[in-house]
Write a protein that holds these residues in place. Sequence first.
Motif, PDB file in Angstrom:
ATOM      1  N   LYS A 265       0.748  -1.201  -0.066  1.00 51.32           N
ATOM      2  CA  LYS A 265       0.083   0.056   0.001  1.00 51.32           C
ATOM      3  C   LYS A 265       0.915   1.194   0.180  1.00 51.32           C
ATOM      4  CE  LYS A 265      -3.958   2.173   2.195  1.00 51.32           C
ATOM      5  NZ  LYS A 265      -4.838   2.014   3.354  1.00 51.32           N
ATOM      6  N   GLY A 266       0.576   2.029  -1.169  1.00 55.99           N
ATOM      7  CA  GLY A 266       1.230   3.364  -0.960  1.00 55.99           C
ATOM      8  C   GLY A 266       0.485   4.473  -0.464  1.00 55.99           C
ATOM      9  N   ALA A 267       1.021   5.811  -0.500  1.00 60.39           N
ATOM     10  CA  ALA A 267       0.116   6.808   0.061  1.00 60.39           C
ATOM     11  C   ALA A 267      -1.033   7.084  -1.066  1.00 60.39           C
ATOM     12  CB  ALA A 267       1.361   8.110   0.000  1.00 60.39           C
ATOM     13  N   HIS A 268      -0.795   6.845  -2.098  1.00 59.44           N
ATOM     14  CA  HIS A 268      -1.910   7.168  -3.248  1.00 59.44           C
ATOM     15  C   HIS A 268      -2.269   5.875  -3.747  1.00 59.44           C
ATOM     16  CE1 HIS A 268      -1.581  11.248  -2.368  1.00 59.44           C
ATOM     17  NE2 HIS A 268      -0.158  11.214  -2.671  1.00 59.44           N
ATOM     18  N   LEU A 269      -3.485   5.610  -4.437  1.00 61.95           N
ATOM     19  CA  LEU A 269      -3.892   4.383  -5.095  1.00 61.95           C
ATOM     20  C   LEU A 269      -2.995   4.137  -6.289  1.00 61.95           C
ATOM     21  CD1 LEU A 269      -5.959   2.269  -5.419  1.00 61.95           C
ATOM     22  CD2 LEU A 269      -7.194   3.369  -6.728  1.00 61.95           C
ATOM     23  N   ALA A 270      -2.598   5.062  -6.911  1.00 63.34           N
ATOM     24  CA  ALA A 270      -1.653   5.087  -8.224  1.00 63.34           C
ATOM     25  C   ALA A 270      -0.403   4.579  -7.742  1.00 63.34           C
ATOM     26  CB  ALA A 270      -1.765   6.297  -8.964  1.00 63.34           C
ATOM     27  N   SER A 271       0.185   4.697  -6.212  1.00 62.64           N
ATOM     28  CA  SER A 271       1.508   4.391  -6.186  1.00 62.64           C
ATOM     29  C   SER A 271       1.662   2.877  -5.331  1.00 62.64           C
ATOM     30  CB  SER A 271       2.064   5.366  -5.081  1.00 62.64           C
ATOM     31  OG  SER A 271       1.384   5.517  -3.958  1.00 62.64           O
ATOM     32  N   SER A 272       0.337   2.238  -5.041  1.00 67.91           N
ATOM     33  CA  SER A 272       0.428   1.127  -4.575  1.00 67.91           C
ATOM     34  C   SER A 272       0.797   0.112  -5.366  1.00 67.91           C
ATOM     35  CB  SER A 272      -1.084   0.803  -3.902  1.00 67.91           C
ATOM     36  OG  SER A 272      -1.557   1.660  -2.969  1.00 67.91           O
ATOM     37  N   GLY A 290       8.579   4.984 -16.011  1.00 67.82           N
ATOM     38  CA  GLY A 290       6.963   5.453 -15.807  1.00 67.82           C
ATOM     39  C   GLY A 290       7.004   6.627 -15.158  1.00 67.82           C
ATOM     40  N   VAL A 291       5.874   7.279 -15.137  1.00 67.63           N
ATOM     41  CA  VAL A 291       5.469   8.648 -14.916  1.00 67.63           C
ATOM     42  C   VAL A 291       5.758   8.566 -13.492  1.00 67.63           C
ATOM     43  CG1 VAL A 291       3.664  10.415 -14.812  1.00 67.63           C
ATOM     44  CG2 VAL A 291       3.878   9.066 -16.803  1.00 67.63           C
ATOM     45  N   ASP A 292       6.510   9.548 -12.736  1.00 66.17           N
ATOM     46  CA  ASP A 292       6.681   9.702 -11.545  1.00 66.17           C
ATOM     47  C   ASP A 292       5.396   9.658 -10.544  1.00 66.17           C
ATOM     48  OD1 ASP A 292       8.513  10.068  -9.364  1.00 66.17           O
ATOM     49  OD2 ASP A 292       8.763  12.182  -9.374  1.00 66.17           O
ATOM     50  N   GLY A 293       5.630   8.734  -9.518  1.00 68.95           N
ATOM     51  CA  GLY A 293       4.407   8.798  -8.704  1.00 68.95           C
ATOM     52  C   GLY A 293       3.542   7.419  -8.920  1.00 68.95           C
ATOM     53  N   ASN A 294       3.954   6.713  -9.669  1.00 73.73           N
ATOM     54  CA  ASN A 294       3.224   5.387 -10.185  1.00 73.73           C
ATOM     55  C   ASN A 294       3.749   4.032  -9.394  1.00 73.73           C
ATOM     56  OD1 ASN A 294       1.000   5.586 -12.572  1.00 73.73           O
ATOM     57  ND2 ASN A 294       2.478   7.283 -12.451  1.00 73.73           N
ATOM     58  N   GLY A 295       4.320   4.182  -8.342  1.00 70.35           N
ATOM     59  CA  GLY A 295       4.721   3.060  -7.491  1.00 70.35           C
ATOM     60  C   GLY A 295       6.218   2.744  -7.549  1.00 70.35           C
ATOM     61  N   LEU A 456      17.835   0.340 -11.376  1.00 72.49           N
ATOM     62  CA  LEU A 456      17.982   1.853 -11.706  1.00 72.49           C
ATOM     63  C   LEU A 456      16.521   2.338 -11.884  1.00 72.49           C
ATOM     64  CD1 LEU A 456      18.977   4.523 -12.372  1.00 72.49           C
ATOM     65  CD2 LEU A 456      19.116   3.496 -14.703  1.00 72.49           C
ATOM     66  N   ILE A 457      15.930   3.304 -11.050  1.00 75.93           N
ATOM     67  CA  ILE A 457      14.372   3.867 -11.041  1.00 75.93           C
ATOM     68  C   ILE A 457      14.645   5.147 -11.187  1.00 75.93           C
ATOM     69  CG2 ILE A 457      12.722   4.440  -9.664  1.00 75.93           C
ATOM     70  CD1 ILE A 457      12.902   1.949  -8.146  1.00 75.93           C
ATOM     71  N   SER A 458      14.224   5.820 -12.462  1.00 70.59           N
ATOM     72  CA  SER A 458      14.529   7.016 -13.080  1.00 70.59           C
ATOM     73  C   SER A 458      13.182   7.507 -13.747  1.00 70.59           C
ATOM     74  CB  SER A 458      15.598   7.210 -13.669  1.00 70.59           C
ATOM     75  OG  SER A 458      15.925   8.573 -14.170  1.00 70.59           O
ATOM     76  N   ALA A 459      12.987   8.864 -13.551  1.00 73.41           N
ATOM     77  CA  ALA A 459      11.956   9.401 -14.450  1.00 73.41           C
ATOM     78  C   ALA A 459      12.423   9.951 -15.738  1.00 73.41           C
ATOM     79  CB  ALA A 459      11.300  10.720 -13.738  1.00 73.41           C
ATOM     80  N   ASP A 460      13.910   9.968 -15.964  1.00 75.20           N
ATOM     81  CA  ASP A 460      14.233  10.257 -17.043  1.00 75.20           C
ATOM     82  C   ASP A 460      14.652   9.094 -17.922  1.00 75.20           C
ATOM     83  OD1 ASP A 460      16.325  11.128 -19.080  1.00 75.20           O
ATOM     84  OD2 ASP A 460      17.606  12.348 -17.635  1.00 75.20           O
ATOM     85  N   LEU A 461      13.870   8.798 -19.035  1.00 70.98           N
ATOM     86  CA  LEU A 461      13.599   7.801 -20.216  1.00 70.98           C
ATOM     87  C   LEU A 461      15.114   7.665 -20.595  1.00 70.98           C
ATOM     88  CD1 LEU A 461      12.079   5.629 -20.885  1.00 70.98           C
ATOM     89  CD2 LEU A 461      11.306   7.208 -22.634  1.00 70.98           C
ATOM     90  N   ASP A 462      15.582   8.703 -20.879  1.00 70.25           N
ATOM     91  CA  ASP A 462      17.002   8.421 -21.678  1.00 70.25           C
ATOM     92  C   ASP A 462      17.987   8.097 -21.010  1.00 70.25           C
ATOM     93  OD1 ASP A 462      15.940   9.915 -24.045  1.00 70.25           O
ATOM     94  OD2 ASP A 462      16.448  11.750 -23.344  1.00 70.25           O
ATOM     95  N   GLU A 463      17.740   8.355 -19.398  1.00 74.77           N
ATOM     96  CA  GLU A 463      18.911   7.781 -18.720  1.00 74.77           C
ATOM     97  C   GLU A 463      18.778   6.247 -18.499  1.00 74.77           C
ATOM     98  OE1 GLU A 463      20.779   8.702 -14.174  1.00 74.77           O
ATOM     99  OE2 GLU A 463      18.299   8.754 -14.278  1.00 74.77           O
ATOM    100  N   VAL A 464      17.437   5.765 -18.529  1.00 79.57           N
ATOM    101  CA  VAL A 464      17.015   4.568 -18.053  1.00 79.57           C
ATOM    102  C   VAL A 464      17.597   3.626 -19.433  1.00 79.57           C
ATOM    103  CG1 VAL A 464      15.076   2.754 -17.918  1.00 79.57           C
ATOM    104  CG2 VAL A 464      15.042   4.920 -16.657  1.00 79.57           C
ATOM    105  N   ASN A 475       3.197   1.260 -14.330  1.00 80.74           N
ATOM    106  CA  ASN A 475       1.999   2.410 -14.292  1.00 80.74           C
ATOM    107  C   ASN A 475       0.806   2.006 -13.309  1.00 80.74           C
ATOM    108  OD1 ASN A 475      -1.004   2.853 -15.486  1.00 80.74           O
ATOM    109  ND2 ASN A 475       0.136   4.629 -15.967  1.00 80.74           N
ATOM    110  N   GLU A 476       0.488   3.155 -12.494  1.00 82.97           N
ATOM    111  CA  GLU A 476      -0.501   2.703 -11.206  1.00 82.97           C
ATOM    112  C   GLU A 476      -0.004   1.483 -10.478  1.00 82.97           C
ATOM    113  OE1 GLU A 476      -4.480   3.251 -12.446  1.00 82.97           O
ATOM    114  OE2 GLU A 476      -3.963   5.117 -12.994  1.00 82.97           O
TER     115      GLU A 476
END
Length: 511
Positions: A265-272, A290-295, A456-464, A475-476
């Motif tokens: 369980k995360g702070a928000h449904l999308a992050s669980s 992934g988009v930041d905040g999706n788990g 490696l967890i990153s919001a920078d897709l090029d880095e990934v 996602n979610e």
Amino acid sequence: MAEKILEMRNVTKRFGKLVANRSVNFDLERGEVHALLGENGAGKTTLMNCLYGIYNPEEGEILLHGKPLKLSNPKDAIAHNIGMVHQHFMLVPPLTVLQNIVLGQECRITPMNLSRARAQVEELCEKYHFQLELDTKVADLSVGAQQRVELVKALYRGADILILDEPTAVLTPPEVEGLFEILQQFVSMGKSIIIISHKLWEVKRISNRVTVLRSGEAVSTVMTKDVEEADLAAMMVGKRVSLEYEKTPVTTAQNILELKDVCAKGAHLASSLKHVSMHIREGEVLGIAGVDGNGQLELSEVIMGLLPTQSGSVYYRGEEITKMPTRKRIEQGFAHIPEERMTQGLVMNFSASENMIINCYDRPPFTKNHLFNSRQVKENGKKLVEEYDVRPRDPDALARSFSGGNQQKIIIAREFAQDPRLVVAVQPTRGLDIGASDFVHQKLLEQKEKGAGVLLISADLDEVLAVSDRVLVINEGEIMGEFVPGEIDYTEIGLMMGGTKRTNSKAGETA
């Protein structure tokens, strides 16, 4: 000829013996985006803090519309319609979005009546296409949403000159494009922007001119259209830098870590996390896109034992560790580069040396027979600041006195000095310039070469894509698909990031 609205002439700022800015000249024209580039510690933020009234330079002068400008504090800068959005946000988490935006400006509205302020803020949000829930507490917002609050706050205060310190460091590619549209609208109204960024393609995309700082001095100011990214990188670091890496193939099928049907369980449904199954092999870099905040954060916390699972199992080197405490995982070879280096990665009032032994202070050679050896701590700090190129080379300096990039190097030095078997790196280059990012990537790949598994967890897709051997898209809280960099295009990756599962994915399978 463009109207010059701001000039900084021969600005020098010192901190004791350290000269952060030396005789820097900088100017800004009406309706332009002027980028400020340089390595971490080059003096970019210090220079802008002088312009925002946080620091008073020892030498030089600042002119606004041709007249000398004296700034004692940020309130003076705001009064002259200068706004700044800092790399590390200046928000009060328990307050709502609306309360944060009007904080410090209460005298402009009827006391205890926020209706007029709400109408003004809603008008700004609509005008610049910001999506914000004004009654939500800032503590409950994603990092990207918090940045939008900072931008609206500056606009609410009437900024004609807007200083943005690493504004895209916390944004996903779609959010970056949305920000750029907002900035273009801003300058089309005759306003001006100073943007500090370490992403060269973004500088090329959004700016009119670029000033490069190196070691506290301005080495060049050029028209953006007249230079290539490689030229800017060379000006920043004094040498050619490439972010294309040769990666040795993963030759083993042995899993270092495995998650089976994990829910948390995360702070928000999308992050669980929802029935996540995945594995990392020895000597492999597994990227999470992934988009930041999706788990992503919750995934890292489950692996590190910081967030309990609701169901499912976690295995390390074939043994179940689902309920193993974090400390025990660290002793078993886990290394963690957290998302927030200032609040989670470092004790800001501890020295660099002290921060470098936080995960092993109670073990030899730092503690033996229950006796703490401070000499060994200092020797270890001196060795690591040299090995990891921490600047300034002062292991006794407090962590808060280092730039963001050098704070990150302190964390990496601490984690990698223990020869980890598993590395969990969350946004490891957020806010770092191209030279510092390259350094971090090389260190991650060194751990791979040693046989460690790297997440490696990153919001920078090029880095990934540049560093990973294999990529999962989340996602979610669900894994949407798996791919090897280069086998699919950005369109398909974008669909997965938006919630479309890849039908032929093998994300849930183990090797």
